[in-house]
Enzyme design. Structure first.
Site, PDB file in Angstrom:
ATOM      1  N   ASP A  65       0.199  -3.420  -0.500  1.00 55.13           N
ATOM      2  CA  ASP A  65      -0.283  -2.085  -0.863  1.00 55.13           C
ATOM      3  C   ASP A  65       0.331  -1.095   0.126  1.00 55.13           C
ATOM      4  O   ASP A  65      -0.032  -1.083   1.308  1.00 55.13           O
ATOM      5  CB  ASP A  65      -1.820  -2.087  -0.784  1.00 55.13           C
ATOM      6  CG  ASP A  65      -2.433  -0.785  -1.239  1.00 55.13           C
ATOM      7  OD1 ASP A  65      -1.728   0.251  -1.199  1.00 55.13           O
ATOM      8  OD2 ASP A  65      -3.623  -0.787  -1.617  1.00 55.13           O
ATOM      9  N   HIS A  66       1.213  -0.279  -0.391  1.00 56.25           N
ATOM     10  CA  HIS A  66       1.967   0.601   0.518  1.00 56.25           C
ATOM     11  C   HIS A  66       1.099   1.728   1.080  1.00 56.25           C
ATOM     12  O   HIS A  66       1.500   2.424   2.017  1.00 56.25           O
ATOM     13  CB  HIS A  66       3.184   1.172  -0.221  1.00 56.25           C
ATOM     14  CG  HIS A  66       4.342   1.461   0.694  1.00 56.25           C
ATOM     15  ND1 HIS A  66       4.235   1.505   2.067  1.00 56.25           N
ATOM     16  CD2 HIS A  66       5.643   1.722   0.432  1.00 56.25           C
ATOM     17  CE1 HIS A  66       5.398   1.790   2.603  1.00 56.25           C
ATOM     18  NE2 HIS A  66       6.283   1.921   1.639  1.00 56.25           N
ATOM     19  N   ARG A  67      -0.095   1.896   0.556  1.00 57.38           N
ATOM     20  CA  ARG A  67      -0.999   2.877   1.159  1.00 57.38           C
ATOM     21  C   ARG A  67      -1.485   2.380   2.514  1.00 57.38           C
ATOM     22  O   ARG A  67      -1.874   3.152   3.380  1.00 57.38           O
ATOM     23  CB  ARG A  67      -2.220   3.116   0.256  1.00 57.38           C
ATOM     24  CG  ARG A  67      -1.892   3.779  -1.059  1.00 57.38           C
ATOM     25  CD  ARG A  67      -3.116   3.796  -1.955  1.00 57.38           C
ATOM     26  NE  ARG A  67      -3.592   2.442  -2.252  1.00 57.38           N
ATOM     27  CZ  ARG A  67      -4.664   2.171  -2.985  1.00 57.38           C
ATOM     28  NH1 ARG A  67      -5.389   3.152  -3.489  1.00 57.38           N
ATOM     29  NH2 ARG A  67      -5.013   0.919  -3.220  1.00 57.38           N
TER      30      ARG A  67
ATOM     31  N   PRO B  85       0.024   1.202  -5.156  1.00 56.06           N
ATOM     32  CA  PRO B  85       1.483   1.320  -5.045  1.00 56.06           C
ATOM     33  C   PRO B  85       2.054   0.041  -4.432  1.00 56.06           C
ATOM     34  O   PRO B  85       1.945  -0.194  -3.228  1.00 56.06           O
ATOM     35  CB  PRO B  85       1.684   2.533  -4.127  1.00 56.06           C
ATOM     36  CG  PRO B  85       0.391   2.716  -3.417  1.00 56.06           C
ATOM     37  CD  PRO B  85      -0.692   2.046  -4.188  1.00 56.06           C
TER      38      PRO B  85
END
Ligand code: CAO
Length: 458
Positions: A430-432, A258
């Site tokens: 990476d939004h995780r 994401p």
């Protein structure tokens, strides 16, 4: 006469690399530097050259074997008696590495005994599209949590095959798409499965399954298959293997990560003045902005270690070293050479290394070691133009910095507009792993470093 066992030399991080071509057979005479065996990782084709001239006594591997450093490949009876003795056991010449799909020049790789398949033949670089196509087929089962009930599971999801004759990148594509390669009809030379075969197979399977599927998966419509020849003249251009390989990597990274991109702008007026002074002094290699950006990025990564990390399952692997990859535009496609220990090098040393690696990248001469071990990447389009872009993260890294062209424009300094050189930065993350607030802090800090590089010392 002496007998030499030619072994797999140090090929960097690569292990269990498949043999894709054996270029000699017993009885063949070879010259020093002639390629004996070709290995192919997902990133590189590696020719193992003969260390000496002589006669091939035995070939100890076959196509499909997986090999690592130290594995004997060929027994060679060396012709040159004068250099027998200690030299007979010297390590083989360094492996010749080409980015997967690189055009091979006669100087770089002598004509092999077995002609390479057409799939790897050089093709006119100007015809090759630079930007990887959007994924024709979206990986399904590879996305966590969405692997259940694929719409064409009965035909496709029957597990990997060991017998199909295919390169690692094709195998990986098949794995990502859940394709059983044994069901795919090959169209490559000597029954080799090509990426197009896998794509065609999935296209046909998807088309047969006309009904749209609802649910949480990434079900997509079939890729539009339009015969443009009906409308006007067309040319079908085969893409280099490095382009196809990076397309598969980019598609996976785009789908699985994401992405969010945080934009920032740094006032590099002072930095540019310093760069100009350094270059005018001619006391070292030519310094481009990228060397400074790299230095500042390493300092920012040290301050924000989460950006210098990668996901392993649920865990985060935080790296305490700063090896920065930079995207290099080459005639055969995009490659990402890695500059090691950026935090420990000065700007002149970085500029020198950048120039050398970029040159080697363009010539297809990077070694596997020079392509591995990166912890964070920078993609600089600053020499070309543009105001901003959204780079795709180079998995398993968690962030990538895009650098666009610095332009002078009026900036309000509190009292008046002043001409300042402004450098656009685009950080995809990476939004995780990284929250938006952390990304804003990282880019702000990076901006501060670029605006006053003395802070790197703090
Ligand atoms: N703003 C303004 N000018 C810039 C700049 C920036 N951000 N970055 C570089 N420049 C200038 C350089 O200073 C140089 O100008 P001078 O000759 O007047 O000094 C000129 O642009 C050319 O620089 P360069 O591109 O040769 O050198 P570099 O160190 O900046 O970059 C490399 C090297 C290998 C990164 C670059 O050549 C390249 O390949 N870039 C493309 C990367 C790419 O394709 N990214 C996309 C990946 S995703 O598809």
């Amino acid at each position: 006469m002496s007998t030499i066992d030619v072994k797999v030399p140090d090929i960097g991080d690569f292990k269990d690399v498949p043999v894709i071509q054996v270029q000699v057979k017993p009885g063949d005479t070879v010259k020093a530097e002639d390629p004996l065996v070709t290995l192919e990782s997902d990133k590189a084709t590696i020719d193992i050259p003969s260390p000496r001239s002589g006669t091939v006594l035995e070939v100890k591997v076959k196509v499909g074997d997986r090999v690592s450093e130290g594995r004997p490949l060929v027994a060679l009876e060396a012709a040159d008696e004068a250099v027998s003795g200690p030299r007979a056991s010297r390590p083989p010449a360094p492996p010749r590495f080409s980015p997967v799909g690189a055009a091979r020049t006669p100087e770089a790789v002598p004509v092999p005994v077995v002609a390479p398949p057409p799939a790897s033949a050089p093709r006119p670089p100007h015809l090759s599209p630079r930007v990887p196509s959007p994924p024709a087929l979206t990986p399904r089962g590879s996305v966590p949590g969405v692997a259940d009930a694929p719409p064409f599971a009965a035909r496709l999801d029957t597990g990997p095959t060991r017998t199909a004759h295919a390169s690692p990148s094709v195998r990986r594509l098949a794995r990502e798409l859940g394709v059983d390669l044994s069901l795919v009809t090959p169209s490559g030379p000597k029954g080799r499965l090509l990426k197009e075969d896998v794509e065609r197979f999935v296209r046909e399977a998807v088309t047969q399954r006309a009904a749209p599927v609802r649910g949480g998966g990434l079900e997509v419509l079939p890729w539009p298959d339009i015969d443009f020849a009906k409308y006007g003249p067309i040319e079908v251009v085969e893409r280099s293997r490095v382009q196809r390989s990076s397309a598969a990597n980019l598609a996976r990274n785009w789908v699985m990560i994401p992405h969010v991109t945080q934009f920032e702008e740094a006032d590099v007026t002072e930095l540019e003045a310093l760069r100009t002074r350094l270059n005018e002094a001619k006391q070292g290699p030519k310094v481009t902005l990228l060397a400074f950006v790299m230095k500042a990025a390493a300092a920012a990564l040290r301050r924000f270690p989460t950006f210098n990390a990668s996901l392993r399952g649920e865990d985060l692997v935080v790296k305490r070293f700063f090896h920065l990859g930079f995207a290099a535009d080459t005639p055969h496609g995009l490659v990402v050479p890695v500059v090691r220990d950026v935090d420990q090098k000065g700007v002149h040393a970085l500029a020198q290394e950048l120039a050398e690696l970029a040159q080697k990248a363009r010539e297809g001469k990077l070694t596997p070691v020079e392509l591995s071990g990166g912890t964070f990447s920078i993609s600089s389009l600053g020499g070309l133009g543009g105001t901003a872009f959204t780079p795709i993260i180079n998995a398993p890294e968690v962030a990538i910095l895009g650098v666009s062209k610095a332009v002078t424009r009026p900036v309000w300094d509190g009292r008046q507009f002043a001409p300042r050189l402004m450098l656009p930065l685009s950080l995809s993350y990476d939004h995780r792993v990284i929250d938006g607030a952390a990304a804003a802090r990282f880019t702000s800090h990076l901006r501060e470093l670029l605006e006053d590089l003395r802070r790197v010392l703090l």
